[in-house]
Design an enzyme around this catalytic site. Structure first.
Site, PDB file in Angstrom:
ATOM      1  N   CYS A 251      71.985  51.956 -51.706  1.00  0.00           N
ATOM      2  CA  CYS A 251      72.061  51.212 -52.963  1.00  0.00           C
ATOM      3  C   CYS A 251      70.975  50.134 -52.931  1.00  0.00           C
ATOM      4  CB  CYS A 251      73.463  50.633 -53.181  1.00  0.00           C
ATOM      5  SG  CYS A 251      73.942  49.336 -52.004  1.00  0.00           S
ATOM      6  N   HIS A 252      71.206  49.015 -53.593  1.00  0.00           N
ATOM      7  CA  HIS A 252      70.193  47.966 -53.640  1.00  0.00           C
ATOM      8  C   HIS A 252      70.137  47.171 -52.337  1.00  0.00           C
ATOM      9  CE1 HIS A 252      68.431  44.250 -55.949  1.00  0.00           C
ATOM     10  NE2 HIS A 252      67.517  44.869 -55.224  1.00  0.00           N
TER      11      HIS A 252
END
Length: 293
Positions: A251-252
Site C-alpha cells: 500500500c502507501h
C-alpha cells in the site's frame, strides 16, 4: 531482511476479546460492506459505516485475540510463531456465567444430534452468533487462555465446554492445518526479487491502494485491489489467487497492506509478505524516479 510479524489484535465486538483498545486505525473512511461479526477488517477504519449485507465468505475473520499493542503501531519481531505449528478452525457459543444449566442443556442437545451452529445462532450472547458461532482459523496466543487451552486440547468435532471471564462456552474444533506465515519484507529485498523474471511468474503481487493513488505512483506486476472495493473482490479472493503461492501485499506506507495480509492468512494463504513502508519507502530507498505523495 525478512521478519515475522507479531499478531496484532483487532478491536472486535465479541465478548471474548481482551481489550477495547484499537490497534491500527486509518484516517480515511472505508465504505466496506456490512461485517456482522467481530471482523478483523473492522479495525481498518474508525468511521466504518455498514451498508448492505456482507457475504458469508468473510465470517472467518472473527478473532478471539490477546492484548493489542499500542494504538496506531505495528509490532515486528524475529519470531512470532506460537511453537505449536497448528491453526484450528473453531466455532462456539457463549452464555452468561449464571446460565450453566442452559449450557448443560445445550450440550445435551448437541449430543443428541443438534448442530452447534444452529444453537449458537439462537442462544449465544457472542456477536459471532450471526455466523453460527464461527470464530475462524486461530493459532495459539490469539485467544484468552482458558478458551485456548480447551480448544487446542479438544479432539476434532468433539463439543467441549469451558469457562472464561466472559461466561460459559461450548466450543467445537472443526479442522486443523499447518500454521501459515506472515512476514515483513523490506523494499530493497523485494526489488532484488523483482529483477528475476521467474519471480513475477511465480509470486502474486497485490496493491490495495485506491485508483487515484495508483495513478500517482505504481510498480509493474502488482494487481490493484482497492481496499474501498473490498466487498467486490474479497469473497472471491481464493478463486482469483492461489493460497499456496507466495503473496506480496503493498500500500502507501505498509499499514493497510498489513491488515489485508493478516486477512489473507484467515483465508488460507500459506505465505504472505507485507511490503514494509509501502511504495513510499520503495520510492525513497530503491527507485527515486517513482513519485512520492
Amino acid at each position: 531482511m525478512l521478519s515475522r510479524l507479531t499478531p496484532i489484535a483487532p478491536p472486535a465486538f465479541s465478548a471474548l476479546r481482551l481489550s477495547l483498545t484499537s490497534t491500527l486505525n486509518l484516517s480515511t473512511p472505508l465504505n466496506l460492506h456490512k461485517i456482522s461479526t467481530c471482523s478483523a477488517l473492522y479495525r481498518l477504519s474508525q468511521t466504518f459505516k455498514p451498508t448492505s449485507s456482507f457475504l458469508s465468505a468473510n465470517r472467518v475473520l472473527l478473532r478471539v485475540m490477546g492484548s493489542p499493542g499500542p494504538k496506531g503501531s505495528a509490532s515486528f519481531s524475529a519470531e512470532s510463531s506460537s511453537g505449536d505449528g497448528r491453526e484450528i478452525l473453531v466455532q462456539h457459543l457463549l452464555v452468561k456465567e449464571d446460565n450453566l444449566k442452559l449450557l448443560l442443556d445445550l450440550q445435551q442437545r448437541v449430543s443428541r444430534g443438534e448442530d452447534l451452529s444452529d444453537l449458537a445462532a439462537e442462544y449465544s450472547i457472542c456477536p459471532s452468533k450471526e455466523e453460527g458461532g464461527m470464530l475462524g482459523w486461530v493459532r495459539k496466543g490469539q485467544m484468552v487462555p482458558e478458551f485456548e487451552e480447551a480448544a487446542f486440547s479438544a479432539s476434532l468435532n468433539k463439543v467441549v465446554r469451558c469457562k472464561t471471564k466472559f461466561g460459559w462456552h461450548l466450543l467445537q474444533v472443526l479442522s486443523e492445518r499447518e500454521e501459515s506465515v506472515l512476514q515483513n519484507i523490506q523494499c530493497k529485498e523485494l526489488h532484488v526479487k523483482m529483477q528475476d523474471p521467474s519471480f513475477l511468474d511465480e509470486a502474486q503481487l497485490i496493491d490495495v491502494r485506491e485508483p487515484e493513488e495508483v495513478a500517482q505512483a505504481s510498480l509493474s506486476g502488482f494487481q490493484v485491489l482497492p481496499l474501498r472495493q473490498f466487498g467486490s473482490w474479497g469473497p472471491d479472493i481464493t478463486t482469483k489467487f492461489d493460497p499456496q503461492k507466495d503473496t506480496y501485499v503493498m500500500c502507501h506506507h505498509g499499514m493497510r497492506s498489513l491488515q489485508v495480509a493478516q486477512w489473507l492468512q484467515t483465508q488460507g494463504f500459506k505465505r504472505v509478505f507485507n511490503v514494509a513502508g509501502g511504495i513510499h519507502e520503495y520510492a525513497r530507498t530503491v527507485d527515486q524516479t517513482i513519485p512520492t505523495y
